[in-house]
Design a protein around this motif. Structure first.
Motif, PDB file in Angstrom:
ATOM      1  N   LEU A 171      69.720  11.439  16.156  1.00 48.43           N
ATOM      2  CA  LEU A 171      69.122  10.944  14.915  1.00 48.43           C
ATOM      3  C   LEU A 171      67.911  10.075  15.218  1.00 48.43           C
ATOM      4  CD1 LEU A 171      69.226  10.754  11.826  1.00 48.43           C
ATOM      5  CD2 LEU A 171      70.655   8.721  12.097  1.00 48.43           C
ATOM      6  N   ARG A 172      68.026   9.220  16.227  1.00 44.22           N
ATOM      7  CA  ARG A 172      66.905   8.365  16.613  1.00 44.22           C
ATOM      8  C   ARG A 172      65.711   9.209  17.067  1.00 44.22           C
ATOM      9  NH1 ARG A 172      68.729   4.368  20.723  1.00 44.22           N
ATOM     10  NH2 ARG A 172      69.490   3.277  18.895  1.00 44.22           N
ATOM     11  N   ASP A 173      65.984  10.218  17.894  1.00 36.52           N
ATOM     12  CA  ASP A 173      64.902  11.090  18.368  1.00 36.52           C
ATOM     13  C   ASP A 173      64.249  11.847  17.221  1.00 36.52           C
ATOM     14  OD1 ASP A 173      65.487  10.227  20.937  1.00 36.52           O
ATOM     15  OD2 ASP A 173      66.634  12.032  21.464  1.00 36.52           O
ATOM     16  N   TRP A 174      65.072  12.362  16.290  1.00 36.43           N
ATOM     17  CA  TRP A 174      64.546  13.090  15.133  1.00 36.43           C
ATOM     18  C   TRP A 174      63.672  12.157  14.295  1.00 36.43           C
ATOM     19  CZ3 TRP A 174      65.282  12.045   9.939  1.00 36.43           C
ATOM     20  CH2 TRP A 174      64.746  12.983   9.061  1.00 36.43           C
TER      21      TRP A 174
ATOM     22  N   GLY B 239      60.384  11.380  15.929  1.00 37.05           N
ATOM     23  CA  GLY B 239      59.520  12.554  15.851  1.00 37.05           C
ATOM     24  C   GLY B 239      58.884  12.700  14.479  1.00 37.05           C
ATOM     25  N   GLU B 240      59.659  12.431  13.435  1.00 38.81           N
ATOM     26  CA  GLU B 240      59.131  12.527  12.072  1.00 38.81           C
ATOM     27  C   GLU B 240      58.074  11.454  11.821  1.00 38.81           C
ATOM     28  OE1 GLU B 240      59.943  15.031   9.762  1.00 38.81           O
ATOM     29  OE2 GLU B 240      60.732  15.766  11.665  1.00 38.81           O
ATOM     30  N   ILE B 241      58.297  10.265  12.356  1.00 43.56           N
ATOM     31  CA  ILE B 241      57.314   9.188  12.201  1.00 43.56           C
ATOM     32  C   ILE B 241      56.033   9.540  12.947  1.00 43.56           C
ATOM     33  CG2 ILE B 241      56.793   6.782  12.775  1.00 43.56           C
ATOM     34  CD1 ILE B 241      59.827   6.220  12.299  1.00 43.56           C
TER      35      ILE B 241
ATOM     36  N   PHE C 297      67.611   4.875   8.396  1.00 38.80           N
ATOM     37  CA  PHE C 297      67.954   5.676   9.574  1.00 38.80           C
ATOM     38  C   PHE C 297      68.115   4.790  10.803  1.00 38.80           C
ATOM     39  CE2 PHE C 297      65.818   8.791   6.832  1.00 38.80           C
ATOM     40  CZ  PHE C 297      66.808   9.750   6.773  1.00 38.80           C
ATOM     41  N   VAL C 298      67.293   3.755  10.901  1.00 39.62           N
ATOM     42  CA  VAL C 298      67.403   2.828  12.030  1.00 39.62           C
ATOM     43  C   VAL C 298      68.782   2.188  12.033  1.00 39.62           C
ATOM     44  CG1 VAL C 298      66.546   0.667  13.006  1.00 39.62           C
ATOM     45  CG2 VAL C 298      64.934   2.376  12.195  1.00 39.62           C
TER      46      VAL C 298
ATOM     47  N   MET D 194      76.846   6.685  22.330  1.00 38.25           N
ATOM     48  CA  MET D 194      75.740   7.006  21.412  1.00 38.25           C
ATOM     49  C   MET D 194      75.116   8.353  21.740  1.00 38.25           C
ATOM     50  SD  MET D 194      73.819   3.382  20.795  1.00 38.25           S
ATOM     51  CE  MET D 194      72.573   4.130  19.777  1.00 38.25           C
ATOM     52  N   ARG D 195      75.204   8.763  22.998  1.00 35.55           N
ATOM     53  CA  ARG D 195      74.605  10.032  23.404  1.00 35.55           C
ATOM     54  C   ARG D 195      75.558  11.216  23.237  1.00 35.55           C
ATOM     55  NH1 ARG D 195      69.850   9.015  25.842  1.00 35.55           N
ATOM     56  NH2 ARG D 195      69.515   6.939  26.673  1.00 35.55           N
TER      57      ARG D 195
END
Length: 149
Positions: free
Chosen positions: A57-60, A63-65, A78-79, A98-99
């Protein structure tokens, strides 16, 4: 002035046979194949908020930002969903969790909305409603394509 009918261009003698029939690979032929495959085709990862790790979710979100499709204000809920605090202080175990631990972020967000309504927290409810709309919009969208597959 004399106009010649013969061709003296460097590539004039090349075959006009499509690359795919000659066994060559071109972007156009690869794109055509990729366009005709269905959504379950191998090599295409799709966004699935029903089963995603916090790191995913963090990576997605990042990427969107970076792509300009999400503002920092929109990323706020989301954070908070990507955060976790270890009860026993074991940050290494938390990092591994988390991973690997899969979370249903749709369910988590809906529960958060209900909690905000119960607390009469209109601001949190609005943020989570916005996050839910974003997740619904991007659910199932391709996130990466393995061009080797």
């Amino acid at each position: 002035m004399k106009i010649q009918t013969g061709s003296h261009f460097p590539y004039a003698g090349r075959s006009s046979t499509p690359a795919t029939t000659r066994g060559e690979s071109t972007f156009a032929s690869a794109f055509a194949v990729a366009r005709t495959k269905d959504s379950t085709s191998a090599g295409v990862e799709r966004t699935d908020f029903h089963s995603m790790t916090r790191q995913d979710l963090r990576d997605w979100m990042n990427g969107e930002i970076r792509a300009g499709r999400m503002t920092l204000d929109e990323s706020t809920p989301f954070v908070s969903m990507t955060l976790a605090i270890p009860v026993n202080g074991d940050w290494d175990a938390l990092d591994q969790t988390m991973r690997t631990e899969r979370v249903d972020f749709f369910a988590l967000t809906k529960a958060g909305i209900e909690g905000a309504r119960w607390r009469k927290d209109d601001e949190a409810e609005a943020l989570l409603e916005g996050a839910l709309q974003i997740m619904q919009r991007y659910q199932g969208h391709p996130t990466s394509v393995d061009t080797v597959a």
